[in-house]
Enzyme design. Structure first.
Site, PDB file in Angstrom:
ATOM      1  N   ALA A 197     -11.717   9.484 -17.949  1.00 12.53           N
ATOM      2  CA  ALA A 197     -10.979   8.536 -18.790  1.00 12.53           C
ATOM      3  C   ALA A 197     -11.475   7.121 -18.580  1.00 12.53           C
ATOM      4  CB  ALA A 197      -9.485   8.612 -18.466  1.00 12.53           C
ATOM      5  N   ASN A 243       1.521   7.587  -9.528  1.00 15.77           N
ATOM      6  CA  ASN A 243       0.253   7.424 -10.243  1.00 15.77           C
ATOM      7  C   ASN A 243      -0.861   6.823  -9.392  1.00 15.77           C
ATOM      8  OD1 ASN A 243      -1.540   6.716 -12.695  1.00 15.77           O
ATOM      9  ND2 ASN A 243      -1.019   4.699 -11.833  1.00 15.77           N
ATOM     10  N   ASP A 281       0.860  -1.188   0.000  1.00 14.81           N
ATOM     11  CA  ASP A 281       0.000   0.000   0.000  1.00 14.81           C
ATOM     12  C   ASP A 281       0.899   1.242   0.000  1.00 14.81           C
ATOM     13  OD1 ASP A 281      -1.652   2.129   0.690  1.00 14.81           O
ATOM     14  OD2 ASP A 281      -2.747   1.013   2.227  1.00 14.81           O
ATOM     15  N   TYR A 320     -11.085  14.344  -2.762  1.00 21.24           N
ATOM     16  CA  TYR A 320     -10.375  14.062  -4.017  1.00 21.24           C
ATOM     17  C   TYR A 320      -9.822  15.355  -4.624  1.00 21.24           C
ATOM     18  CZ  TYR A 320      -9.342  11.859  -8.515  1.00 21.24           C
ATOM     19  OH  TYR A 320      -8.704  11.390  -9.647  1.00 21.24           O
TER      20      TYR A 320
HETATM   21  P1  NAD Z   1      -7.201   2.409 -11.752  1.00 19.62           P
HETATM   22  O1  NAD Z   1      -8.057   2.081 -10.572  1.00 19.62           O
HETATM   23  O2  NAD Z   1      -7.463   1.783 -13.059  1.00 19.62           O
HETATM   24  O3  NAD Z   1      -5.659   2.201 -11.388  1.00 19.62           O
HETATM   25  C1  NAD Z   1      -5.131   2.638 -10.157  1.00 19.62           C
HETATM   26  C2  NAD Z   1      -4.149   1.595  -9.678  1.00 19.62           C
HETATM   27  O4  NAD Z   1      -3.623   2.067  -8.417  1.00 19.62           O
HETATM   28  C3  NAD Z   1      -4.810   0.231  -9.410  1.00 19.62           C
HETATM   29  O5  NAD Z   1      -4.064  -0.801  -9.973  1.00 19.62           O
HETATM   30  C4  NAD Z   1      -4.863   0.148  -7.892  1.00 19.62           C
HETATM   31  O6  NAD Z   1      -4.772  -1.182  -7.392  1.00 19.62           O
HETATM   32  C5  NAD Z   1      -3.642   0.980  -7.511  1.00 19.62           C
HETATM   33  N1  NAD Z   1      -3.762   1.466  -6.147  1.00 19.62           N
HETATM   34  C6  NAD Z   1      -4.847   2.068  -5.589  1.00 19.62           C
HETATM   35  N2  NAD Z   1      -4.603   2.327  -4.313  1.00 19.62           N
HETATM   36  C7  NAD Z   1      -3.351   1.886  -4.048  1.00 19.62           C
HETATM   37  C8  NAD Z   1      -2.544   1.881  -2.896  1.00 19.62           C
HETATM   38  N3  NAD Z   1      -3.005   2.364  -1.733  1.00 19.62           N
HETATM   39  N4  NAD Z   1      -1.306   1.364  -2.977  1.00 19.62           N
HETATM   40  C9  NAD Z   1      -0.845   0.849  -4.135  1.00 19.62           C
HETATM   41  N5  NAD Z   1      -1.562   0.815  -5.266  1.00 19.62           N
HETATM   42  C10 NAD Z   1      -2.816   1.343  -5.220  1.00 19.62           C
HETATM   43  O7  NAD Z   1      -7.298   4.009 -11.857  1.00 19.62           O
HETATM   44  P2  NAD Z   1      -6.742   5.048 -12.926  1.00 19.62           P
HETATM   45  O8  NAD Z   1      -7.933   5.752 -13.469  1.00 19.62           O
HETATM   46  O9  NAD Z   1      -5.745   4.460 -13.832  1.00 19.62           O
HETATM   47  O10 NAD Z   1      -6.040   6.064 -11.918  1.00 19.62           O
HETATM   48  C11 NAD Z   1      -4.664   6.347 -11.929  1.00 19.62           C
HETATM   49  C12 NAD Z   1      -4.482   7.780 -11.445  1.00 19.62           C
HETATM   50  O11 NAD Z   1      -5.159   8.653 -12.351  1.00 19.62           O
HETATM   51  C13 NAD Z   1      -5.082   8.045 -10.077  1.00 19.62           C
HETATM   52  O12 NAD Z   1      -4.205   8.868  -9.322  1.00 19.62           O
HETATM   53  C14 NAD Z   1      -6.368   8.780 -10.388  1.00 19.62           C
HETATM   54  O13 NAD Z   1      -6.784   9.631  -9.339  1.00 19.62           O
HETATM   55  C15 NAD Z   1      -5.948   9.559 -11.612  1.00 19.62           C
HETATM   56  N6  NAD Z   1      -7.051  10.048 -12.451  1.00 19.62           N
HETATM   57  C16 NAD Z   1      -7.930   9.191 -13.049  1.00 19.62           C
HETATM   58  C17 NAD Z   1      -8.936   9.710 -13.862  1.00 19.62           C
HETATM   59  C18 NAD Z   1      -9.951   8.831 -14.562  1.00 19.62           C
HETATM   60  O14 NAD Z   1     -10.959   9.326 -15.066  1.00 19.62           O
HETATM   61  N7  NAD Z   1      -9.731   7.547 -14.664  1.00 19.62           N
HETATM   62  C19 NAD Z   1      -9.041  11.090 -14.063  1.00 19.62           C
HETATM   63  C20 NAD Z   1      -8.110  11.925 -13.443  1.00 19.62           C
HETATM   64  C21 NAD Z   1      -7.126  11.397 -12.645  1.00 19.62           C
END
Ligand code: NAD
Length: 251
Positions: free
Chosen positions: A187, A89, A62, A154
Site C-alpha cells: 500500500a 494500527n 511508544d 514481521y
Molecule cells: P506508516 O509508517 O505510514 O504509519 C505507521 C504509524 O505508526 C506512524 O505514524 C508511526 O510513527 C507510528 N508508529 C510506529 N511505531 C510506533 C510506536 N512504537 N509507537 C507509536 N507509534 C508508532 O505505516 P502504515 O503503512 O500506515 O502502517 C500501519 C500498519 O499497517 C502497520 O501495522 C503496518 O505493519 C501495516 N501494514 C502496512 C502495509 C503497507 O504496505 N503499507 C501493508 C500491510 C500492513
C-alpha cells in the site's frame, strides 16, 4: 453517518492507514483519541480532525511501553465517557534474513507489532466488556498469511495479530465485543515506500493480481465497515485488502 456518537481510539494515527482512518472516522461522526510516537504527524492528523468539528485528544508515546499504552486506553472513557472502537494500527517493518537478524531487531518488532496489539486490545476490551459492546480492529498484513523470505520477524508478528484477534473474538463474543483483523497488501504509505526503491515497487506490483498498490482509503473503508454496526455479525474474521495477493497460486 456510520459512527455518529461513537468514540474511537487509534494507535499510529500520525501517518498512513492510521491517519486515513482518523479522518474517515471523523467524517462518519466519531470522536477520537489518537496516539503516535511521531509528535508532528499526530498533531497534523489531530488538526485535520478538529477542522471537521470532532472532539480529539492526543498522546505521544511508544506503544511498546505497556504501561503508557494501558494508561492511554484507560483515559479514553475518562475523557469521553466510553470507548466503542479500538484500532491497533501502529507498526514497523522488520526486514532481515533469519540467520542475520539481530536479537534486538527481533524483540523490537515483536514489542511494537505484536505485544502492543495484544495489550492495547486487552485494555480496550476490558472497558468494552463492562458495557457489553465494542469493536476492536487490529492491523495485520498479507505477510502474516503467507511466508515471505527475509521477513521472519514481521511475518511472525502479523500472523500473531490475526491469532490474537481470533482468540479475543472467541473469548468475548458472548459479551457483545467483536474483534477482527485487517490484512492489507502493498500500500502507498510512508512505511512501504520508505523501505523500497521504484524498481522494488515495480517488481512487487507484478506479484499482485490487481497489478497495483492498495491505497490508504481502501484500508480505512474496510476498517470503517468493521468498526460500524454494519458488520454486527462479524467477529474473528481477517479481512484481506491486498488486490488478490494472498489468494493467487504460484511463487
Ligand atoms: P506508516 O509508517 O505510514 O504509519 C505507521 C504509524 O505508526 C506512524 O505514524 C508511526 O510513527 C507510528 N508508529 C510506529 N511505531 C510506533 C510506536 N512504537 N509507537 C507509536 N507509534 C508508532 O505505516 P502504515 O503503512 O500506515 O502502517 C500501519 C500498519 O499497517 C502497520 O501495522 C503496518 O505493519 C501495516 N501494514 C502496512 C502495509 C503497507 O504496505 N503499507 C501493508 C500491510 C500492513
Amino acid at each position: 453517518m456510520d459512527l455518529a456518537g461513537k468514540v474511537a481510539g487509534i494507535t499510529g494515527a500520525g501517518s498512513g492507514f492510521g491517519k486515513e482512518m482518523a479522518l474517515l472516522f471523523a467524517d462518519e461522526g466519531a470522536d477520537l483519541s489518537l496516539c503516535d510516537i511521531d509528535e508532528d504527524g499526530l498533531a497534523d492528523t489531530a488538526n485535520l480532525v478538529r477542522n471537521k468539528g470532532r472532539k480529539v485528544t492526543t498522546s505521544v508515546f511508544d506503544v511498546a511501553a505497556e504501561d503508557d499504552l494501558t494508561s492511554f486506553v484507560d483515559m479514553i472513557p475518562e475523557d469521553f465517557g466510553k470507548i466503542d472502537i479500538w484500532v491497533g494500527n501502529a507498526g514497523i517493518g522488520g526486514p532481515g534474513s533469519a540467520t542475520e537478524l539481530s536479537a534486538d531487531a527481533w524483540h523490537k518488532v515483536i514489542g511494537i507489532n505484536q505485544s502492543a496489539v495484544f495489550f492495547g486490545a486487552r485494555a480496550a476490551g476490558r472497558h468494552m466488556l463492562q458495557k457489553g459492546s465494542g469493536s476492536v480492529i487490529n492491523i495485520a498484513s498479507m505477510y502474516g498469511l503467507r511466508a515471505v523470505r527475509n521477513r521472519v520477524a514481521y511475518c511472525t508478528t502479523k500472523a500473531a495479530v490475526v491469532m490474537i484477534s481470533n482468540v479475543l473474538a472467541v473469548e468475548w463474543a458472548e459479551s457483545g465485543v467483536r474483534v477482527n483483523s485487517v490484512a492489507p497488501g502493498y500500500a502507498e504509505t510512508p512505511l512501504f515506500k520508505g523501505t523500497r526503491d521504484e524498481e522494488d515497487i515495480a517488481a512487487q506490483i507484478t506479484e499482485v493480481p490487481a497489478r497495483r498498490l492498495i491505497n490508504t482509503k481502501e484500508v480505512a473503508q474496510a476498517c470503517l465497515y468493521l468498526a460500524s454496526d454494519r458488520s454486527s455479525g462479524v467477529t474473528g474474521h481477517c479481512l484481506s485488502i491486498d488486490g488478490g495477493w494472498s489468494t493467487v497460486g504460484g511463487a
